[in-house]
Design a protein around this motif. Structure first.
Motif, PDB file in Angstrom:
ATOM      1  N   UNK A  93       7.335  -9.937 -17.654  1.00 28.90           N
ATOM      2  CA  UNK A  93       7.800 -11.205 -18.545  1.00 28.90           C
ATOM      3  C   UNK A  93       8.996 -11.526 -17.796  1.00 28.90           C
ATOM      4  N   UNK A  94       9.937 -10.823 -17.319  1.00 28.99           N
ATOM      5  CA  UNK A  94      11.017 -11.193 -16.701  1.00 28.99           C
ATOM      6  C   UNK A  94      11.021 -11.106 -15.011  1.00 28.99           C
ATOM      7  N   UNK A  95      10.035 -10.448 -14.645  1.00 29.30           N
ATOM      8  CA  UNK A  95      10.085  -9.996 -13.260  1.00 29.30           C
ATOM      9  C   UNK A  95      11.151  -9.208 -12.562  1.00 29.30           C
ATOM     10  N   UNK A  96      12.227  -8.804 -13.466  1.00 32.54           N
ATOM     11  CA  UNK A  96      13.105  -7.824 -12.962  1.00 32.54           C
ATOM     12  C   UNK A  96      12.548  -6.272 -12.832  1.00 32.54           C
ATOM     13  N   UNK A  97      13.054  -5.801 -11.795  1.00 32.89           N
ATOM     14  CA  UNK A  97      12.647  -4.402 -11.317  1.00 32.89           C
ATOM     15  C   UNK A  97      13.632  -3.492 -11.168  1.00 32.89           C
ATOM     16  N   UNK A  98      13.530  -2.095 -11.151  1.00 31.40           N
ATOM     17  CA  UNK A  98      14.443  -1.154 -10.889  1.00 31.40           C
ATOM     18  C   UNK A  98      13.694   0.125 -10.429  1.00 31.40           C
TER      19      UNK A  98
END
Length: 153
Positions: A93-98
């Motif tokens: 949804x946010x395209x944030x990754x880690x």
């Protein structure tokens, strides 16, 4: 002579423990939905699963890998992926990754695929809800290092 045999066996065992573990084969052993598409403009191929997070209750306690759990480190728990292997976790949804290292076993609640540390959950934006769907992409050690370097620049 016994000292030489002991030293060489310690060396061999130590080298076996420090080489990266192949995680792609292990990722095929668990059953989650395979997805492909684009995340933040980049082609993706990973597994979609529900992730939750764990924190204060377990902070400082020993994990399955033998390390102490640090809720502020980029780590995760998974039932079948090799301990000390790496995965890239992306919130579709946010395209944030880690990038996190698998240091523990779990989750043991519901049909969740992954338990993230508090810091990792915050990074991908699921800490407030407590859980959410994420893409889980196994990485080799060298891929993880490259991914971390790219995110730092």
């Amino acid at each position: 002579m016994n000292k030489i045999i002991l030293a060489s066996s310690v060396f061999v065992m130590g080298s076996l423990l420090t080489h990266p573990v192949k995680t792609v084969e292990a990722s095929d052993q668990h059953k989650t939905k395979l997805i492909s598409g684009k995340t933040a403009g980049k082609p993706t191929k990973g597994r979609l699963g529900r992730a939750s997070w764990y924190g204060p209750k377990f902070h400082g306690k020993k994990t399955a890998s033998g390390r102490k759990f640090d809720m502020y480190a980029m780590t995760a728990a998974h039932k079948t992926l090799p301990l000390l292997s790496y995965v890239k976790v992306t919130n579709p949804k946010s395209h944030k990754s880690v990038v996190v290292q698998i240091t523990d076993r779990g989750p043991y609640h519901g049909k969740r695929e992954l338990d993230l540390s508090y810091a990792a959950a915050k990074e991908v934006g699921i800490q407030k809800q407590g859980s959410g769907f994420v893409e889980i992409q196994p990485l080799s050690r060298s891929q993880a290092i490259a991914e971390i370097r790219n995110n730092d620049s």
